[in-house]
Motif scaffolding. Sequence first.
Motif, PDB file in Angstrom:
ATOM      1  N   HIS A 188    -111.115  13.204  11.998  1.00  0.00           N
ATOM      2  CA  HIS A 188    -110.647  14.546  12.349  1.00  0.00           C
ATOM      3  C   HIS A 188    -110.610  14.746  13.865  1.00  0.00           C
ATOM      4  CE1 HIS A 188    -111.523  16.662   8.270  1.00  0.00           C
ATOM      5  NE2 HIS A 188    -110.605  15.703   8.195  1.00  0.00           N
ATOM      6  N   HIS A 214    -105.455  20.844   8.071  1.00  0.00           N
ATOM      7  CA  HIS A 214    -105.990  19.511   7.779  1.00  0.00           C
ATOM      8  C   HIS A 214    -107.449  19.397   8.223  1.00  0.00           C
ATOM      9  CE1 HIS A 214    -106.307  15.167   7.469  1.00  0.00           C
ATOM     10  NE2 HIS A 214    -106.722  15.134   8.745  1.00  0.00           N
ATOM     11  N   THR A 230    -109.663  21.594   8.518  1.00  0.00           N
ATOM     12  CA  THR A 230    -110.586  22.386   7.693  1.00  0.00           C
ATOM     13  C   THR A 230    -110.520  21.971   6.230  1.00  0.00           C
ATOM     14  OG1 THR A 230    -108.889  24.076   7.443  1.00  0.00           O
ATOM     15  CG2 THR A 230    -110.494  24.400   9.221  1.00  0.00           C
ATOM     16  N   GLY A 231    -109.947  20.806   5.984  1.00  0.00           N
ATOM     17  CA  GLY A 231    -109.940  20.270   4.633  1.00  0.00           C
ATOM     18  C   GLY A 231    -109.059  21.064   3.693  1.00  0.00           C
ATOM     19  N   GLY A 232    -107.990  21.624   4.247  1.00  0.00           N
ATOM     20  CA  GLY A 232    -107.053  22.356   3.399  1.00  0.00           C
ATOM     21  C   GLY A 232    -107.566  23.721   2.983  1.00  0.00           C
ATOM     22  N   ARG A 233    -108.486  24.262   3.746  1.00  0.00           N
ATOM     23  CA  ARG A 233    -109.019  25.591   3.404  1.00  0.00           C
ATOM     24  C   ARG A 233    -107.881  26.604   3.335  1.00  0.00           C
ATOM     25  NH1 ARG A 233    -114.360  27.060   4.162  1.00  0.00           N
ATOM     26  NH2 ARG A 233    -113.705  29.089   4.959  1.00  0.00           N
ATOM     27  N   GLN A 279    -104.976  16.686  -0.381  1.00  0.00           N
ATOM     28  CA  GLN A 279    -106.274  17.093   0.150  1.00  0.00           C
ATOM     29  C   GLN A 279    -106.137  17.666   1.544  1.00  0.00           C
ATOM     30  OE1 GLN A 279    -109.790  14.888   0.003  1.00  0.00           O
ATOM     31  NE2 GLN A 279    -109.448  14.064  -2.054  1.00  0.00           N
ATOM     32  N   TYR A 285    -104.157  21.271   0.810  1.00  0.00           N
ATOM     33  CA  TYR A 285    -104.743  22.208  -0.166  1.00  0.00           C
ATOM     34  C   TYR A 285    -106.206  21.900  -0.463  1.00  0.00           C
ATOM     35  CZ  TYR A 285     -99.799  23.133  -0.898  1.00  0.00           C
ATOM     36  OH  TYR A 285     -98.492  23.426  -0.698  1.00  0.00           O
ATOM     37  N   GLY A 286    -106.757  20.765   0.022  1.00  0.00           N
ATOM     38  CA  GLY A 286    -108.154  20.411  -0.197  1.00  0.00           C
ATOM     39  C   GLY A 286    -108.423  19.814  -1.563  1.00  0.00           C
ATOM     40  N   VAL A 287    -107.416  19.516  -2.286  1.00  0.00           N
ATOM     41  CA  VAL A 287    -107.606  18.937  -3.628  1.00  0.00           C
ATOM     42  C   VAL A 287    -106.902  17.589  -3.695  1.00  0.00           C
ATOM     43  CG1 VAL A 287    -107.822  21.179  -4.740  1.00  0.00           C
ATOM     44  CG2 VAL A 287    -105.566  20.129  -4.487  1.00  0.00           C
ATOM     45  N   ALA A 322    -114.872  22.227  -4.850  1.00  0.00           N
ATOM     46  CA  ALA A 322    -113.475  22.074  -5.257  1.00  0.00           C
ATOM     47  C   ALA A 322    -112.715  21.144  -4.321  1.00  0.00           C
ATOM     48  CB  ALA A 322    -112.796  23.436  -5.266  1.00  0.00           C
ATOM     49  N   ALA A 323    -113.170  21.072  -3.094  1.00  0.00           N
ATOM     50  CA  ALA A 323    -112.485  20.227  -2.120  1.00  0.00           C
ATOM     51  C   ALA A 323    -113.469  19.863  -1.029  1.00  0.00           C
ATOM     52  CB  ALA A 323    -111.279  20.948  -1.523  1.00  0.00           C
ATOM     53  N   ARG A 324    -112.985  19.099  -0.072  1.00  0.00           N
ATOM     54  CA  ARG A 324    -113.860  18.624   0.983  1.00  0.00           C
ATOM     55  C   ARG A 324    -114.360  19.788   1.826  1.00  0.00           C
ATOM     56  NH1 ARG A 324    -111.970  16.705   5.741  1.00  0.00           N
ATOM     57  NH2 ARG A 324    -109.876  16.621   4.857  1.00  0.00           N
ATOM     58  N   HIS A 367    -115.505  22.569   0.841  1.00  0.00           N
ATOM     59  CA  HIS A 367    -115.136  23.887   0.298  1.00  0.00           C
ATOM     60  C   HIS A 367    -116.246  24.440  -0.569  1.00  0.00           C
ATOM     61  CE1 HIS A 367    -110.522  23.914   0.789  1.00  0.00           C
ATOM     62  NE2 HIS A 367    -111.128  23.309   1.815  1.00  0.00           N
ATOM     63  N   PHE A 389    -116.850  15.019  -2.850  1.00  0.00           N
ATOM     64  CA  PHE A 389    -116.344  14.996  -1.472  1.00  0.00           C
ATOM     65  C   PHE A 389    -117.520  14.870  -0.519  1.00  0.00           C
ATOM     66  CE2 PHE A 389    -113.397  17.482  -4.080  1.00  0.00           C
ATOM     67  CZ  PHE A 389    -112.212  16.807  -3.874  1.00  0.00           C
TER      68      PHE A 389
END
Lengths: 658, 136
Positions: free
Chosen positions: A73, A118, A120-123, A166, A169-171, B96-98, B100, B127
């Motif tokens: 990052h 990116h 923020t991990g797709g927050r 990811q 959208y973080g997924v 749910a995500a990295r 998150h 994650f």
Amino acid sequence: MMKAFANIHGPVLAHALSPEAEPIYQERIREQRHETSAVFFWLLLAQWAFALGLALVVSPRAWNGLSSSIHPHFWAALGGGALLVSAPLICIRFRPDSALARHIVAVAQMLFSALLIHLTGGRIETHFHVFGSLAILAFYLDRWVLLTAAAVVIIDHLLRGMFLPQSVYGVAAAGWWRSLEHGGWVIFEMVFLVHFTQRGVKRTLGLAAEAAASQQALQEGEQRLRLVIETAYDAYVAMDAGGKIASWNAQAEKTFGWSREEAIGHLLSERIIPARFREAFQCGLGRFLETGESSVLSRQIELLAMDRDGREFPIEFTISAIRWGETYLFNAFLRDITERQEHARQQDEMNRRLVETSRQAGKAEVAVGVLHNVGNVLNSVNVSAGIINDTIRASQVDALSDVVSLLRAQNGGLANFLTEDPRGRLVPELLGRLADGLRAEHATLTAESGSLVSHVGHIRETVALQQNYATAAGISERLPAEVLLEDALQLEGAGMVRHGIEVVREFDMVPPVLVDRHKTLQILVNLLRNAKQAMVDNNDRGKRLVLGISRRRGGPVCISIRDNGMGITPENLSLIFGHGFTTKENGHGFGLHISALAAGEIGGALKVHSDGPGAGAVFTLELPPAQTGETAGLIAIPATSVPSAPLATSRGLRSTKS
Amino acid sequence: MLAHPRCPCTRSSLAELARLTARGDADVWVLFLRPEGATAGWEKTGLWDTAAAIPGVQVLADADGTAARAFGAETSGHVLFYDATGALRFSGGITAARGHEGPSAGGDSILAALRGNAPAQDHTPTFGCPLIEESQ
């Protein structure tokens, strides 16, 4: 330029601009875009710093057991950020007005959204950066920039949604619908942003048009003002706080002899102020600058000025001080009053002579009236003297002497003579006739001598009246108004009789007036004479003179002289008291002018009213009433002017009192 | 939960763990990796303190990653849920995500199991940083 403008904003907006408004619009749009670019200049740098900080704080290192390395990052923030910042900053720096710069900024800003998302991990919260960025881009007032930005966002979401879910959208897996949903919200915002961007453009166009109109009006106003100043009859001079001339119009050139180039930038004191006044001028200027106080500002002042040849002459001027930023600007309008002062001096001299002449003329008028009356009475005196002379010449005294001589010649024979002689018998009859004749002569002589004494007495009264007024000039006296009016009428009475004028008196009870009776009589005699002359041609409708005395509560005592003569036209009403104005064939235009001046001198006023030609006129002399217990001046009633209605009735004029 | 004491994403996993254990009806252990060669106390980081502050949670050190390997947990934040009978009901991440926080499939599955229901999923992705060195 218009073509370029039309290309950007379309023909609808382009044709709305006038040639004057177009540069204003272009300048305003340019300013708006410069400001927006300046915002992005710093925003991009701040975002880069934020991205680096975010990476360092949230994910500085990637751990793998005991070992670690700098987190990817951080490299993304450093490298990606550098790329996203450098291109727009270069464009903003070197091509600030270009559309390319705006589009590159838009692309960079939206990719910064992608980078932050990116990092923020797709927050989902970071996605708000997209909407904020679009709003700021709207300040460019360029819908195409917004469309570019929206396209970048949508393409980014679609691509990363498919290949790096990811990151966006973080997924691990995201459906294509998710990217479409995000893109849909972007389009939702875009609809409003584009709409209001266009509104902003139109509003700027309107403001530019208004500004152009205002600017034009202002320019015209300034041009008009310059023209007014330049063609002013007065010299206009502006001076700065340092005492130097800042403005100098054509009349100033003419008045002082210095050309504009020779005047502007030089000390005012050296150009127009005589040397002996310069120190005072500098002191006054310094005092004003120090204290804000001045004795010459905003007042009309007369002083001596100096022209280029050193000639000093009187000027009249006013100075105003205008606060001009941190200093002052002094504006002065100056006028050479050499001619005016000379004219005023001549006018004063003429007035003085005129007043003196009128005073003499007034005395002469009164004297003429006196002589006229005296002349009339002398006619009667002459008649009486003739009758007395004729009576004495035709006296029967000689016949009586003859009879006495006849009787003395009889020497003792008187009895026989009276009884026997035929002549003697006639003597008694003769003596009786002589006695009757002498008695008649005596009666005639007695009557005529009485008339003679009466006439001589009237002459004495008239002369005394004239002396009374002639010696009282310049003294204010407390006098009844009706006495003044009756005295004036007495002097003009003969004229009234001769012209068959009916005189009506309408006298109210009023307090005495405090006046110079000589001047007052002069005015009233003049007014009566004018009234008499105004009715000369009134043969078919009669001649009626109404003399009034009245007073409103608290006001002056009014003596009015109303005739039913030829009247006065409205245009002449305003001129009638002017010097030299007359409607008489042989008039000089002095009488009413002098009367009006005299009325002012005695503290009163002379007014006139007429309903027009043929409607007669009324002149009203307003006189100051004497206050109760007034002690100023004399309290005198001329002994010769008491009769209540003698003149009118004794001269055959009908008099009524009301 | 098996966790790396310095993994930035594990902070979210611990926050979710605190939410799941708020009911207090489970015994919870968090084992922090102390890799081979690390000095004593290397694992006592802020994350350790955070985990220790959660009520009902016992924090232990996983020396050399022995436990992680034993449980097959490869990523920091990996949670294994056993029911009262000792049967494994869930294994995976609870975010749910990295990085998150918030509802996730893993968290929902554990909550369902705690209520005695069958979890919707018995495995979810985790994650975080690797617990077992990738070179090994």
